[in-house]
Every structure is written in C-alpha cells, then in structure tokens.
Design a protein around this motif. Structure first.
Motif, PDB file in Angstrom:
ATOM      1  N   TYR A  82      28.094   1.836 -14.539  1.00 44.13           N
ATOM      2  CA  TYR A  82      27.772   0.542 -13.928  1.00 44.13           C
ATOM      3  C   TYR A  82      26.929  -0.323 -14.848  1.00 44.13           C
ATOM      4  O   TYR A  82      26.926  -1.549 -14.741  1.00 44.13           O
ATOM      5  N   HIS A  83      26.155   0.328 -15.688  1.00 47.98           N
ATOM      6  CA  HIS A  83      25.258  -0.419 -16.580  1.00 47.98           C
ATOM      7  C   HIS A  83      25.395   0.068 -18.014  1.00 47.98           C
ATOM      8  O   HIS A  83      24.482   0.673 -18.564  1.00 47.98           O
ATOM      9  N   PRO A  84      26.552  -0.234 -18.624  1.00 45.85           N
ATOM     10  CA  PRO A  84      26.741   0.235 -20.008  1.00 45.85           C
ATOM     11  C   PRO A  84      25.750  -0.405 -20.977  1.00 45.85           C
ATOM     12  O   PRO A  84      25.554   0.084 -22.087  1.00 45.85           O
ATOM     13  N   GLU A  85      25.098  -1.515 -20.549  1.00 45.63           N
ATOM     14  CA  GLU A  85      24.204  -2.229 -21.468  1.00 45.63           C
ATOM     15  C   GLU A  85      22.929  -1.466 -21.785  1.00 45.63           C
ATOM     16  O   GLU A  85      22.341  -1.650 -22.844  1.00 45.63           O
ATOM     17  N   GLY A  86      22.476  -0.594 -20.880  1.00 45.41           N
ATOM     18  CA  GLY A  86      21.253   0.173 -21.164  1.00 45.41           C
ATOM     19  C   GLY A  86      20.307   0.209 -19.984  1.00 45.41           C
ATOM     20  O   GLY A  86      20.722   0.063 -18.836  1.00 45.41           O
ATOM     21  N   ASP A  87      19.014   0.390 -20.290  1.00 43.14           N
ATOM     22  CA  ASP A  87      18.029   0.551 -19.210  1.00 43.14           C
ATOM     23  C   ASP A  87      17.735  -0.805 -18.531  1.00 43.14           C
ATOM     24  O   ASP A  87      18.305  -1.838 -18.901  1.00 43.14           O
ATOM     25  N   VAL A  88      16.849  -0.777 -17.542  1.00 41.87           N
ATOM     26  CA  VAL A  88      16.638  -1.979 -16.727  1.00 41.87           C
ATOM     27  C   VAL A  88      16.007  -3.117 -17.547  1.00 41.87           C
ATOM     28  O   VAL A  88      16.321  -4.294 -17.369  1.00 41.87           O
ATOM     29  N   TRP A  89      15.156  -2.756 -18.475  1.00 40.64           N
ATOM     30  CA  TRP A  89      14.531  -3.761 -19.346  1.00 40.64           C
ATOM     31  C   TRP A  89      15.618  -4.447 -20.194  1.00 40.64           C
ATOM     32  O   TRP A  89      15.665  -5.678 -20.282  1.00 40.64           O
ATOM     33  N   VAL A  90      16.494  -3.660 -20.782  1.00 38.21           N
ATOM     34  CA  VAL A  90      17.569  -4.217 -21.618  1.00 38.21           C
ATOM     35  C   VAL A  90      18.473  -5.120 -20.763  1.00 38.21           C
ATOM     36  O   VAL A  90      18.871  -6.217 -21.189  1.00 38.21           O
ATOM     37  N   HIS A  91      18.757  -4.668 -19.557  1.00 37.04           N
ATOM     38  CA  HIS A  91      19.590  -5.456 -18.646  1.00 37.04           C
ATOM     39  C   HIS A  91      18.939  -6.816 -18.344  1.00 37.04           C
ATOM     40  O   HIS A  91      19.599  -7.865 -18.376  1.00 37.04           O
TER      41      HIS A  91
END
Ligand code: ATP
Ligand code: MG
Length: 447
Positions: free
Chosen positions: A251-260
């Motif tokens: 669901y979040h290939p971009e990374g952790d919540v900060w990166v998102h």
C-alpha cells in the motif's frame, strides 16, 4: 568598499509608485533606497511582490510627506505608506543593540548611516540596497557574491546573530528552502547547536514561519532541514516521530510515514491554502501511536485517523491556531479515510459530504494521499465527476421546520433534530420531493 551592480528594474505599476516615493523623499533632502527581499528577488531575476525601503528620514518626516500612512512601529521607526493603492514599509535606518532575551531588541537607535542598518539585517542576501534612480544594486555585505554561489550567509557572527533573535534560525531554514540555497556551513552548524533555544520563541512567530515554509513549493526541503536541525522535534515532536514508522510495502511502496508526508509536499506543487498545508503535514500523525504488527509481520494502523485527530487540539494550542483552523484541521484528519468508501455511500450521505465547508480541501488531501502511496485515483475521479454534475452543492432547504413539526403535534426536544435530519436525508435521496411528501414522511416514520 561596496560592490555595485547595474540592474534595471522590470517595469510595473508597483515599481513606478515606489520610484515616486523615492523621488519625493530625496527631494526633501533624505536618503532612501529599496532594501531587503525586493533587492534579493530583483538580483535573482524574480519579480518582487512588495517593496520595502530604508531611509534616513525619521518616521514623522515620512508621515509629513505622506499623510496617508500608518505609524505601525514608530518606536522601531517603521511606517506603512499607502500610495497609489500599494502599501510600502519604510523604515528609518537604525541600529539595534542588547538583545537580552533572544526575542526583541532592548534599545533601538536611529542612525544617518544606512550601512549600519544593513548590519542589523539577518542574511547577506537580505541586506542589499537598490537605488531605483541610478539602477544600482549596492552591496556592502557580500550578498551579490553569495547569490552567485547560492549561499545563505549570516551578516556577522552566526552565534551572535542567532542569539539576538532565535527566530533567525527558522528564517535561515525558510530562505534556504525557498531560494534553494545552501546554508553556509558555520551558520548551519550553529543552528544545529543552538536549536534548543527555539523553544523560547513566541508561538505565533513560529507558527507563521512554519506556515510560510509549508505554503511554498519547497516545503519538503524546509521540513528536512527542520528535522535535521532538531527544531522539528521541539515544536512538532508528533511529526518528527513519523520517520521509522514503517508501512505496508504494497500500500505504501514509497516508504515510512515521514517519507510519505514529504512526498505529498513534493508532489502537491505550491500549496496556498494553510488548512491544506497543515492537513498534509498532520494527517498521519496518529500512525505512530496506532502502529501494531500483525502476526504476519505486516504493519497495521487501526484507528489512526481518530488517534491523530485527538492529537490536534494540543498542537493547535501549542501553535496558537485560530479556533476555525483547529476545528477544520481536526475534522480533516479524523475523516481522511472516509473517502475510501464514497462509492458505496448512500446518495444522501454523499451529498452531505460534498456540501461540507472544507470538502474541496479534504478532497485534495485525499488525492495527494493516494497519489503518494497506492496511486489509485478512482475515488477522486468519481467525486470530481459528481461535483461537476451537481447543480448545487449546498444542502437543500428543508420542506418543514420546527414550527411545522409543532403544528403536526410533535413536542420540541431532541426528537426534532432526529426528524429533521432524516427528512434532509430523504430530500437528498429524492424520496421526498415536496412539502406534502415531507408531511407524509414524518407522520409515517415518527408516530
Ligand atoms: P519575504 O519575501 O518572505 O517577505 P523578506 O526578505 O522581504 O522576504 P521580511 O520578513 O519581509 O523578509 O523582512 C524584510 C527584511 O527585514 C529582510 O529582508 C531582512 O533584511 C530584515 N529582517 C526581517 N526579519 C528579520 C530578523 N528577524 N532579523 C534581522 N533582519 C530581519
Ligand atoms: Mg517582505
């Protein structure tokens, strides 16, 4: 020796008015120049949105020449001159001394030496003069060279200047991000070392600086610098804590919540609406406390929207948000996941949603949230189509009101809200289309 560089100012109504002010003040025997951001932007090739000036004339001299002006900070020597529909900030050249509390100068002395005024300014790029009659940029502090090298350098010794006014540390980050400059290494090292003092800055000033950073195309860079300097952990520990909060890679290939969160700012372009900016920054803060690992080792964040929303009042109080902003922000965070189910929503519920005051902002938050995670845009497109086809987004007027209900024999009380609420749903669903049907609907459903 000052470095002088010829640059002609792009013609504009703002410039013409500013030039007239300069001519009038000089005719009266004083020195006056453009200064600060307008000169920096001019050298950078950007069109300044406002023009500040510095002069040897005293506030009362300026007031005499331009009676339509406002003495905003007469003791600091600042006059707002209203001229031909524009407002110009004209400051009497001054020296500031003895900052004891890192917040405001203890003593301000006017000086007829404009160069001294430049030395009290924060960064070299902000401390140049422009003479609009000669078309000269006059640089006493090395600002031209720093612009060439794209360096943000403190005027004077960083430790002293940041110590005088702690806000300058935040300003350093704001300008470095916005101009895409590097902070001069000595100054950056000082910001990191002195960051703890930022907790002493008045909350309103911090809020305005942060908002200014967020409502800028380079917001993500500002956030990275805030984090690296540890200023973020002082003012927004909830956001600082988002790095390392791992998410589901599908669901979040971009990374952790900060990166998102950073990615949303990177892909949003310029965010002009402060509610949207704060919503992007804070929409997922509940993911840290809500984090749990499933037995399959997959991260879950059950109820993170509610947890995040419950964290908003404390942040709003800390940063002195207006009541309206705080309420709208809490709402945006609490309900940011409901968009996932709009396609299954009852017509009435959907219409109510689209009629909400901040619907457009929350929809944009949803769009960015998807764009920067799973990439799914179906819900967003569905809602856009619906909005286009909607004749009117406001909720319709009810066919019945409280006094009608009394006439029908109902007793005022909590039941009224319930009846009127369900009548609104029925109207939105088109099951009730006129007053008679409304009466029938109420009588049938509420005996
Ligand atoms: P912007 O385009 O964001 O308005 P600006 O450079 O005009 O940028 P302002 O905050 O409007 O910034 O301030 C005007 C000028 O006043 C600055 O360019 C700088 O020279 C000076 N200045 C403002 N705040 C400070 C401060 N805290 N310490 C020292 N100088 C300051
Ligand atoms: Mg300005």
């Amino acid at each position: 020796m000052a470095e002088i560089c010829k640059i002609s100012y792009p013609e504009s109504e703002l410039f013409k008015s500013a030039l007239q002010i300069v001519l009038k003040v000089r005719n009266a025997g004083f020195e006056i120049f453009f200064v600060g951001g307008a000169v920096r932007d001019l050298v950078l090739g950007n069109t300044p949105s406002d023009i500040d000036m510095v002069t040897t004339a005293l506030p009362q001299d300026i007031y005499r020449l331009f009676p339509d002006s406002e003495m905003v900070g007469a003791c600091f020597g600042v006059v707002l001159v209203k001229f031909e529909g524009f407002v110009f900030e004209i400051a009497t050249s001054r020296e500031e001394r003895l900052y004891n509390d890192g917040r405001r100068p203890e003593e301000v002395t006017f000086t007829s030496d404009i160069k001294k005024d430049l030395l009290r300014r924060d960064f070299t790029v902000n401390a140049m003069l422009y003479d609009p009659v000669a078309g000269d940029v006059i640089d006493h502090v090395g600002g031209l060279q720093d612009i060439k090298e794209r360096v943000l350098r403190v005027v004077g010794v960083p430790e002293e200047r940041f110590g005088e006014d702690y806000l300058r540390m935040l300003r350093a980050i704001r300008f470095a991000a916005r101009l895409q400059f590097e902070i001069e290494p000595g100054a950056w090292e000082t910001v990191c070392r002195m960051a703890g003092l930022c907790r002493m800055i008045a909350a309103e000033r911090v809020r305005d600086e942060l908002e200014n950073m967020l409502c800028n195309v380079h917001a993500a860079r500002a956030l990275k610098l805030l984090k690296a300097s540890s200023i973020l952990s002082i003012w927004l520990p909830e956001v600082d804590a988002l790095s390392g909060v791992e998410q589901h890679p599908v669901y979040h290939p971009e990374g952790d919540v900060w990166v998102h969160t950073l990615l949303m700012f990177e892909r949003s372009g310029l965010v002009q609406d402060n509610l949207l900016a704060w919503s992007i920054l804070l929409h997922d803060i509940g993911k840290k406390p809500a984090f749990s690992l499933g037995c399959d080792n997959i991260p879950h964040f059950y109820g993170h929207e509610a947890m995040g929303a419950d964290m908003i009042p404390a942040i709003a109080e800390r940063l002195r948000f207006s009541r309206e902003l705080a309420g709208a922000l809490e709402h945006a965070v609490r309900y940011h996941m409901r968009f996932a189910s709009v396609m299954e929503m009852r017509e009435a519920k959907l219409k109510r949603l689209m009629a909400e005051k901040y619907f457009a902002v929350e929809l944009e938050l949803h769009r960015l949230d998807c764009l920067c995670s799973n990439g799914l845009t179906a819900t967003y497109e569905f809602l856009c189509k619906r909005m286009k086809s909607a004749v009117k987004l406001e909720l319709p007027e009810l066919f019945l009101n409280g006094s009608d209900l009394i006439k029908l024999g109902y007793k005022p009380g909590s039941l009224f809200k319930e009846i009127l609420d369900s009548l609104l749903d029925a109207q939105l669903d088109n099951t009730v289309t006129n007053r008679e049907e409304a009466v029938r609907f109420v009588k049938e459903n509420y005996i």
